[in-house]
Design a protein around this motif. Structure first.
Motif, PDB file in Angstrom:
ATOM      1  N   SER A 195      41.513 -46.348 -41.552  1.00 34.37           N
ATOM      2  CA  SER A 195      40.650 -45.810 -40.505  1.00 34.37           C
ATOM      3  C   SER A 195      39.277 -46.477 -40.549  1.00 34.37           C
ATOM      4  CB  SER A 195      40.506 -44.294 -40.659  1.00 34.37           C
ATOM      5  OG  SER A 195      39.855 -43.971 -41.869  1.00 34.37           O
ATOM      6  N   VAL A 196      39.107 -47.465 -41.430  1.00 28.59           N
ATOM      7  CA  VAL A 196      37.855 -48.222 -41.531  1.00 28.59           C
ATOM      8  C   VAL A 196      38.176 -49.705 -41.707  1.00 28.59           C
ATOM      9  CG1 VAL A 196      36.522 -46.310 -42.531  1.00 28.59           C
ATOM     10  CG2 VAL A 196      37.679 -47.928 -44.046  1.00 28.59           C
ATOM     11  N   ILE A 204      28.012 -43.850 -50.505  1.00 31.36           N
ATOM     12  CA  ILE A 204      26.578 -43.541 -50.531  1.00 31.36           C
ATOM     13  C   ILE A 204      26.179 -42.772 -49.278  1.00 31.36           C
ATOM     14  CG2 ILE A 204      24.253 -44.544 -50.672  1.00 31.36           C
ATOM     15  CD1 ILE A 204      26.110 -44.942 -53.176  1.00 31.36           C
ATOM     16  N   LYS A 205      26.639 -43.240 -48.112  1.00 31.20           N
ATOM     17  CA  LYS A 205      26.330 -42.563 -46.852  1.00 31.20           C
ATOM     18  C   LYS A 205      27.495 -42.734 -45.894  1.00 31.20           C
ATOM     19  CE  LYS A 205      23.135 -42.367 -42.963  1.00 31.20           C
ATOM     20  NZ  LYS A 205      24.091 -42.400 -41.903  1.00 31.20           N
ATOM     21  N   LYS A 206      27.990 -41.617 -45.380  1.00 31.27           N
ATOM     22  CA  LYS A 206      29.041 -41.641 -44.359  1.00 31.27           C
ATOM     23  C   LYS A 206      28.386 -41.370 -43.018  1.00 31.27           C
ATOM     24  CE  LYS A 206      33.660 -40.089 -43.284  1.00 31.27           C
ATOM     25  NZ  LYS A 206      34.151 -41.443 -43.145  1.00 31.27           N
ATOM     26  N   GLY A 207      28.539 -42.306 -42.105  1.00 34.82           N
ATOM     27  CA  GLY A 207      27.955 -42.156 -40.784  1.00 34.82           C
ATOM     28  C   GLY A 207      29.005 -42.024 -39.705  1.00 34.82           C
ATOM     29  N   ARG A 208      28.542 -41.835 -38.464  1.00 35.53           N
ATOM     30  CA  ARG A 208      29.475 -41.732 -37.336  1.00 35.53           C
ATOM     31  C   ARG A 208      30.186 -43.052 -37.087  1.00 35.53           C
ATOM     32  NH1 ARG A 208      26.070 -39.903 -32.625  1.00 35.53           N
ATOM     33  NH2 ARG A 208      24.468 -40.721 -33.987  1.00 35.53           N
ATOM     34  N   THR A 209      29.473 -44.173 -37.302  1.00 36.24           N
ATOM     35  CA  THR A 209      30.092 -45.483 -37.076  1.00 36.24           C
ATOM     36  C   THR A 209      30.165 -46.332 -38.335  1.00 36.24           C
ATOM     37  OG1 THR A 209      27.932 -46.034 -36.128  1.00 36.24           O
ATOM     38  CG2 THR A 209      29.788 -46.014 -34.638  1.00 36.24           C
ATOM     39  N   LEU A 210      29.178 -46.219 -39.221  1.00 36.60           N
ATOM     40  CA  LEU A 210      29.135 -47.065 -40.412  1.00 36.60           C
ATOM     41  C   LEU A 210      29.049 -46.234 -41.686  1.00 36.60           C
ATOM     42  CD1 LEU A 210      26.624 -49.835 -39.247  1.00 36.60           C
ATOM     43  CD2 LEU A 210      29.121 -49.949 -39.275  1.00 36.60           C
ATOM     44  N   ASN A 211      29.703 -46.728 -42.732  1.00 35.99           N
ATOM     45  CA  ASN A 211      29.697 -46.087 -44.045  1.00 35.99           C
ATOM     46  C   ASN A 211      29.177 -47.102 -45.057  1.00 35.99           C
ATOM     47  OD1 ASN A 211      31.372 -43.694 -43.137  1.00 35.99           O
ATOM     48  ND2 ASN A 211      32.738 -45.374 -42.677  1.00 35.99           N
ATOM     49  N   GLY A 243      29.140 -52.545 -49.855  1.00 42.38           N
ATOM     50  CA  GLY A 243      29.774 -52.851 -48.586  1.00 42.38           C
ATOM     51  C   GLY A 243      29.422 -51.867 -47.510  1.00 42.38           C
ATOM     52  N   ILE A 244      29.596 -52.336 -46.282  1.00 43.23           N
ATOM     53  CA  ILE A 244      29.453 -51.502 -45.105  1.00 43.23           C
ATOM     54  C   ILE A 244      30.794 -51.531 -44.383  1.00 43.23           C
ATOM     55  CG2 ILE A 244      28.232 -51.151 -42.921  1.00 43.23           C
ATOM     56  CD1 ILE A 244      25.861 -52.693 -44.183  1.00 43.23           C
TER      57      ILE A 244
END
Length: 131
Positions: A74-75, A100-107, A126-127
């Motif tokens: 899914s990513v 570190i951070k889960k976002g709506r479009t980028l993690n 990584g992003i």
């Protein structure tokens, strides 16, 4: 409570014999047995294999399986940086990935790679974009 360890079904897993262990919702460990095929001519694990291990660990850490019971990803990787700190040798390598951070479009994720003596051999960040 033991977390279920799901991972993306990837053909590399059969080739590399990776083992996955979900530590928490934001932390995953991947163990890679070192095989002669993975070594460079100096006897260290190839840098590309280390980068692949970090990518597998980080991608699986932020992957969500709530929409897909077939374990498809899914990513996808948007950016991956690997820093090599020491020649990687031993029976196995262990990747410890943290979201570190889960976002709506980028993690955003970090990953440390250790040898079988628990020595840090590489670091990656990584992003990953949500599909």
């Amino acid at each position: 409570m033991k977390l279920e360890t799901q991972y993306i079904k990837n053909p590399f897993d059969h080739l590399l014999n990776c083992q996955y262990e979900r530590i928490s919702e934001t932390n995953l460990k991947v163990i890679l047995p070192v095989q002669p095929l993975l070594l460079n001519t100096v006897g260290y694990v190839q840098g590309g294999i280390i980068s692949l291990l970090a990518d597998l660990a980080m991608g699986n850490t932020c992957n969500t399986f709530d929409k897909d019971e077939n374990s498809l990803q899914s990513v996808v990787t948007v950016d991956l940086k690997t820093t090599y700190l020491k020649g990687a040798t031993g029976e196995f390598l262990s990747a410890d990935a943290n979201l570190i951070k889960k976002g709506r479009t980028l993690n955003h994720l970090d990953c440390n790679i250790y040898n079988d003596q628990n020595e840090l051999v590489a670091k990656a960040n990584g992003i990953f974009a949500n599909l």
